[in-house]
Design an enzyme around this catalytic site. Sequence first.
Site, PDB file in Angstrom:
ATOM      1  N   HIS A  14     -33.690 -17.390   4.187  1.00  0.00           N
ATOM      2  CA  HIS A  14     -35.151 -17.528   3.990  1.00  0.00           C
ATOM      3  C   HIS A  14     -35.700 -16.127   3.702  1.00  0.00           C
ATOM      4  O   HIS A  14     -35.848 -15.316   4.614  1.00  0.00           O
ATOM      5  CB  HIS A  14     -35.813 -18.111   5.239  1.00  0.00           C
ATOM      6  CG  HIS A  14     -37.289 -18.342   5.085  1.00  0.00           C
ATOM      7  ND1 HIS A  14     -37.885 -19.548   5.383  1.00  0.00           N
ATOM      8  CD2 HIS A  14     -38.298 -17.526   4.672  1.00  0.00           C
ATOM      9  CE1 HIS A  14     -39.185 -19.459   5.168  1.00  0.00           C
ATOM     10  NE2 HIS A  14     -39.460 -18.231   4.735  1.00  0.00           N
ATOM     11  N   HIS A  16     -38.497 -13.653   1.200  1.00  0.00           N
ATOM     12  CA  HIS A  16     -39.563 -13.470   0.207  1.00  0.00           C
ATOM     13  C   HIS A  16     -39.287 -12.196  -0.578  1.00  0.00           C
ATOM     14  O   HIS A  16     -39.282 -11.103   0.002  1.00  0.00           O
ATOM     15  CB  HIS A  16     -40.926 -13.359   0.894  1.00  0.00           C
ATOM     16  CG  HIS A  16     -41.313 -14.602   1.628  1.00  0.00           C
ATOM     17  ND1 HIS A  16     -42.016 -15.627   1.041  1.00  0.00           N
ATOM     18  CD2 HIS A  16     -41.039 -15.015   2.893  1.00  0.00           C
ATOM     19  CE1 HIS A  16     -42.182 -16.604   1.925  1.00  0.00           C
ATOM     20  NE2 HIS A  16     -41.590 -16.257   3.048  1.00  0.00           N
ATOM     21  N   LEU A  17     -39.090 -12.337  -1.875  1.00  0.00           N
ATOM     22  CA  LEU A  17     -38.844 -11.158  -2.719  1.00  0.00           C
ATOM     23  C   LEU A  17     -40.055 -10.809  -3.587  1.00  0.00           C
ATOM     24  O   LEU A  17     -40.055  -9.754  -4.217  1.00  0.00           O
ATOM     25  CB  LEU A  17     -37.629 -11.381  -3.626  1.00  0.00           C
ATOM     26  CG  LEU A  17     -36.259 -11.314  -2.962  1.00  0.00           C
ATOM     27  CD1 LEU A  17     -35.156 -11.558  -3.996  1.00  0.00           C
ATOM     28  CD2 LEU A  17     -36.026  -9.976  -2.265  1.00  0.00           C
ATOM     29  N   ASN A  42     -43.144 -18.952  -3.066  1.00  0.00           N
ATOM     30  CA  ASN A  42     -44.613 -18.886  -2.947  1.00  0.00           C
ATOM     31  C   ASN A  42     -45.195 -17.687  -3.682  1.00  0.00           C
ATOM     32  O   ASN A  42     -45.912 -16.876  -3.119  1.00  0.00           O
ATOM     33  CB  ASN A  42     -45.055 -18.903  -1.477  1.00  0.00           C
ATOM     34  CG  ASN A  42     -44.528 -17.740  -0.652  1.00  0.00           C
ATOM     35  OD1 ASN A  42     -43.488 -17.175  -0.970  1.00  0.00           O
ATOM     36  ND2 ASN A  42     -45.244 -17.368   0.395  1.00  0.00           N
ATOM     37  N   LYS A 100     -39.105 -26.387  -1.199  1.00  0.00           N
ATOM     38  CA  LYS A 100     -39.862 -25.899  -0.049  1.00  0.00           C
ATOM     39  C   LYS A 100     -41.166 -26.673   0.104  1.00  0.00           C
ATOM     40  O   LYS A 100     -41.969 -26.756  -0.829  1.00  0.00           O
ATOM     41  CB  LYS A 100     -40.171 -24.406  -0.233  1.00  0.00           C
ATOM     42  CG  LYS A 100     -41.004 -23.779   0.880  1.00  0.00           C
ATOM     43  CD  LYS A 100     -40.229 -23.591   2.168  1.00  0.00           C
ATOM     44  CE  LYS A 100     -41.109 -23.140   3.329  1.00  0.00           C
ATOM     45  NZ  LYS A 100     -41.227 -21.703   3.460  1.00  0.00           N
ATOM     46  N   HIS A 137     -42.055 -25.519   5.999  1.00  0.00           N
ATOM     47  CA  HIS A 137     -42.906 -24.647   6.811  1.00  0.00           C
ATOM     48  C   HIS A 137     -43.534 -25.578   7.842  1.00  0.00           C
ATOM     49  O   HIS A 137     -44.476 -26.314   7.533  1.00  0.00           O
ATOM     50  CB  HIS A 137     -43.974 -23.933   5.979  1.00  0.00           C
ATOM     51  CG  HIS A 137     -44.787 -23.000   6.825  1.00  0.00           C
ATOM     52  ND1 HIS A 137     -44.658 -21.640   6.777  1.00  0.00           N
ATOM     53  CD2 HIS A 137     -45.693 -23.254   7.804  1.00  0.00           C
ATOM     54  CE1 HIS A 137     -45.453 -21.085   7.674  1.00  0.00           C
ATOM     55  NE2 HIS A 137     -46.100 -22.045   8.314  1.00  0.00           N
ATOM     56  N   HIS A 175     -37.907 -20.972  10.123  1.00  0.00           N
ATOM     57  CA  HIS A 175     -38.462 -20.017  11.097  1.00  0.00           C
ATOM     58  C   HIS A 175     -39.046 -20.698  12.322  1.00  0.00           C
ATOM     59  O   HIS A 175     -40.240 -20.566  12.610  1.00  0.00           O
ATOM     60  CB  HIS A 175     -39.485 -19.071  10.455  1.00  0.00           C
ATOM     61  CG  HIS A 175     -40.467 -19.693   9.492  1.00  0.00           C
ATOM     62  ND1 HIS A 175     -41.210 -20.802   9.785  1.00  0.00           N
ATOM     63  CD2 HIS A 175     -40.811 -19.345   8.229  1.00  0.00           C
ATOM     64  CE1 HIS A 175     -41.975 -21.094   8.745  1.00  0.00           C
ATOM     65  NE2 HIS A 175     -41.749 -20.233   7.800  1.00  0.00           N
ATOM     66  N   LEU A 219     -46.462 -15.700  10.341  1.00  0.00           N
ATOM     67  CA  LEU A 219     -46.623 -17.136  10.576  1.00  0.00           C
ATOM     68  C   LEU A 219     -45.265 -17.819  10.465  1.00  0.00           C
ATOM     69  O   LEU A 219     -44.532 -17.520   9.522  1.00  0.00           O
ATOM     70  CB  LEU A 219     -47.601 -17.746   9.572  1.00  0.00           C
ATOM     71  CG  LEU A 219     -49.068 -17.372   9.819  1.00  0.00           C
ATOM     72  CD1 LEU A 219     -49.935 -17.820   8.652  1.00  0.00           C
ATOM     73  CD2 LEU A 219     -49.576 -17.996  11.122  1.00  0.00           C
ATOM     74  N   ASP A 247     -37.120 -14.478   6.841  1.00  0.00           N
ATOM     75  CA  ASP A 247     -38.535 -14.563   6.473  1.00  0.00           C
ATOM     76  C   ASP A 247     -39.109 -13.166   6.245  1.00  0.00           C
ATOM     77  O   ASP A 247     -40.310 -12.948   6.458  1.00  0.00           O
ATOM     78  CB  ASP A 247     -39.353 -15.328   7.518  1.00  0.00           C
ATOM     79  CG  ASP A 247     -40.675 -15.832   6.969  1.00  0.00           C
ATOM     80  OD1 ASP A 247     -40.823 -15.880   5.735  1.00  0.00           O
ATOM     81  OD2 ASP A 247     -41.571 -16.161   7.772  1.00  0.00           O
ATOM     82  N   ALA A 263     -50.095 -12.301   6.756  1.00  0.00           N
ATOM     83  CA  ALA A 263     -48.997 -12.634   7.674  1.00  0.00           C
ATOM     84  C   ALA A 263     -47.668 -12.232   7.054  1.00  0.00           C
ATOM     85  O   ALA A 263     -47.402 -12.548   5.894  1.00  0.00           O
ATOM     86  CB  ALA A 263     -49.000 -14.138   7.950  1.00  0.00           C
TER      87      ALA A 263
HETATM   88  O1  DOR Z   1     -45.384 -14.514   7.967  1.00  0.00           O
HETATM   89  C1  DOR Z   1     -45.230 -15.163   6.949  1.00  0.00           C
HETATM   90  N1  DOR Z   1     -45.286 -14.594   5.721  1.00  0.00           N
HETATM   91  N2  DOR Z   1     -45.036 -16.473   7.052  1.00  0.00           N
HETATM   92  C2  DOR Z   1     -45.002 -17.277   5.978  1.00  0.00           C
HETATM   93  O2  DOR Z   1     -44.847 -18.462   6.148  1.00  0.00           O
HETATM   94  C3  DOR Z   1     -45.213 -16.729   4.628  1.00  0.00           C
HETATM   95  C4  DOR Z   1     -44.889 -15.313   4.562  1.00  0.00           C
HETATM   96  C5  DOR Z   1     -45.404 -14.654   3.300  1.00  0.00           C
HETATM   97  O3  DOR Z   1     -45.162 -15.185   2.209  1.00  0.00           O
HETATM   98  O4  DOR Z   1     -46.039 -13.620   3.394  1.00  0.00           O
HETATM   99 ZN    ZN Z   2     -41.374 -17.501   4.651  1.00  0.00          ZN
END
Ligand code: DOR
Ligand code: ZN
Length: 346
Positions: A14, A16-17, A42, A100, A137, A175, A219, A247, A263
């Site tokens: 999991h 995020h790039l 996302n 997702k 999520h 997560h 989050l 995450d 977040a």
């Molecule tokens: O803390 C988080 N950041 N939780 C998420 O579900 C999304 C992520 C983000 O894309 O920044």
């Molecule tokens: Zn995430």
Amino acid sequence: MSQTLTLRRPDDMHLHLRDGAMLAAVAPESARDFARAIIMPNLVPPVATGAEAAAYRARILAALPEDAAFEPLMTLYLTEATDPADVAAAAASGLVKAVKLYPAGATTNSHGGVRDLTKVRAVLEKMAEIGLPLCTHGEVTTPEVDIFDREAVFIDTVLDPLRRSLPDLRIVMEHITTEEGVAYAAEAKNLAATITTHHLILNRNHLLVGGIRPHYYCLPVAKREKHRLALRRAVTSGNPRYFLGTDSAPHVDALKEHACGCAGCFTATNTMPLLAHVFEEEGALDRLEAFTSLNGAAFYGLPPNSARLTLVKSAEPTAFPDKITSGAGPVTVFNPGFPVHWRVAS
Ligand code: DOR
Ligand code: ZN
């Protein structure tokens, strides 16, 4: 005397790039230690179709250092307009490994997510048929539900009914942060759960006592200490349903240190040393490899990596960078608040 620990190279299930200048800065941070990662969709706009996932994958590969051996495993962002045939084609080609589910409004860039699960029923049925996992999520967005209860309420009101109505759908609870999440994932069929590095380290006091710490805000939000301890028991239990999904979610400092801060904890840079610290504290260093390098691959039907990663423990604490620089601005590296003596051998 230094101590070493050699593992199969880990996978981050999991991650995020982002895109553009941020992608260029953070992709090498994950590629340094990880062999593969499940890439979250996302972006703005979201990665919602097979064609968009193929284009995003090409941008990720272009952002990697030349000698990197890192495979991005792509996902699609589920919307109420997602076409089951597009999902099936993207899965059949091997491009897409999961879809997702963001409940609309649950987190960063989730406004295009799902409001009404009945509208995506045909997609979910197709995924159950072809064995494509749904990554959730797992938080409700109902305003009346307290933010600390949103995961447990999601399990009862969304996840459990969904699983009963579509038992063949393979689901990853992303997560998880609560003892309820740990318990729900423990035995159920066609279900697994990712756990982040930072949720093994933080409880809500770390976030709020003595001043608000924006770099600890993520989050789902960190919960009470008993939940953190339940997560630690889960990852060291040897149960293959739990595996690493960091995450790691970079935001520039200007948007974290802000009146309405974003977040996300950015842990890509130091996750493996932090996990070695946590597993050693739990007397479970022998279970680290299953959590980071075996269980996730097995759930996704991937062979374990053949390359290895060596961690070294020294008498001196490791000096991790405070920040990495990106063309979008500085990004603070997660600081656990205690000395860590592990590092990845270069
Ligand atoms: O803390 C988080 N950041 N939780 C998420 O579900 C999304 C992520 C983000 O894309 O920044
Ligand atoms: Zn995430």
